[in-house]
Design a protein around this motif. Structure first.
Motif: not given
Length: 209
Positions: A111-117, A119-125, A129-135
């Motif tokens: 769960y991240v505090w992003a720079a530009h992505e 809010v609500g974006s979800e993507y693979t590291s 591909d075993r880690v998911r990022m959720i903004v």
């Protein structure tokens, strides 16, 4: 479960530092915050990368909810967060599921505090591909302000990986800026875990090294 254990003097005994020793370490320390001088965790990273991990082992968890409050001094400003060269965040809270001695084989949600992505974006590291990022937060609009989060982590896991979580292995906090040679400061508090073991696992196992 209060994962920072009320910042008792020995709270750090339950947390392990994770990261490559050849990269400068993020500095984590407990500080007084606000008029009431409440204790919070401050993280400073200058071209640095290190996480704090609390190991909590549960097989086939039936319920898993994580809540916390966080704040960043300012967001990072780089683009390309979905690329290896941009894989830095002003703040992260991540949940570790299936662990491996090979870092890229460990299954986790960040769960991240992003720079530009957005809010609500979800993507693979970009590394695995075993880690998911959720903004959950992004950009400068909320910088300098405490924000509160609460996540149904098992629901997020099933949405990300298409299956139920077989095991849970811990929670980590992190501020990392090594890929972008940048600086970031973030604060964390009230990191709490609600968890129920599955039918075949009647107790929680926590590590204090």
């Amino acid at each position: 479960m209060d994962l920072f254990d009320g910042f008792h003097p020995d709270w750090r005994e339950a947390w392990k530092t994770q990261g490559f020793t050849f990269i400068r370490a993020t500095d984590y320390r407990v500080v007084a915050e606000g008029p009431a001088d409440r204790l919070v965790l401050r993280a400073d990273a200058a071209d640095a990368n290190r996480a704090l991990l609390r190991e909590i082992k549960v097989k086939d968890p039936s319920m898993l909810r994580l809540s916390w409050r966080w704040k960043v001094a300012a967001p990072l400003t780089h683009k390309g967060e979905r690329e290896k060269g941009g894989d830095d965040y002003a703040a992260r809270v991540f949940v570790v599921f299936e662990r491996s001695t090979v870092p890229t084989r460990t299954v986790a949600i960040n769960y991240v505090w992003a720079a530009h992505e957005p809010v609500g974006s979800e993507y693979t590291s970009p590394y695995t591909d075993r880690v998911r990022m959720i903004v959950l937060r992004s950009g400068a609009d909320e910088a300098g302000e405490w924000r509160e989060e609460s996540r149904d982590v098992l629901r997020d896991y099933e949405a990300a990986f298409g299956r139920a979580a077989r095991e849970f292995n811990g929670v980590a906090v992190m501020v990392d800026t090594d890929n972008t040679d940048s600086k970031a400061v973030a604060w964390f508090e009230a990191l709490k875990l609600e968890i129920k073991p599955g039918a075949g696992d009647s107790k929680l196992t926590t590590r204090r090294d």
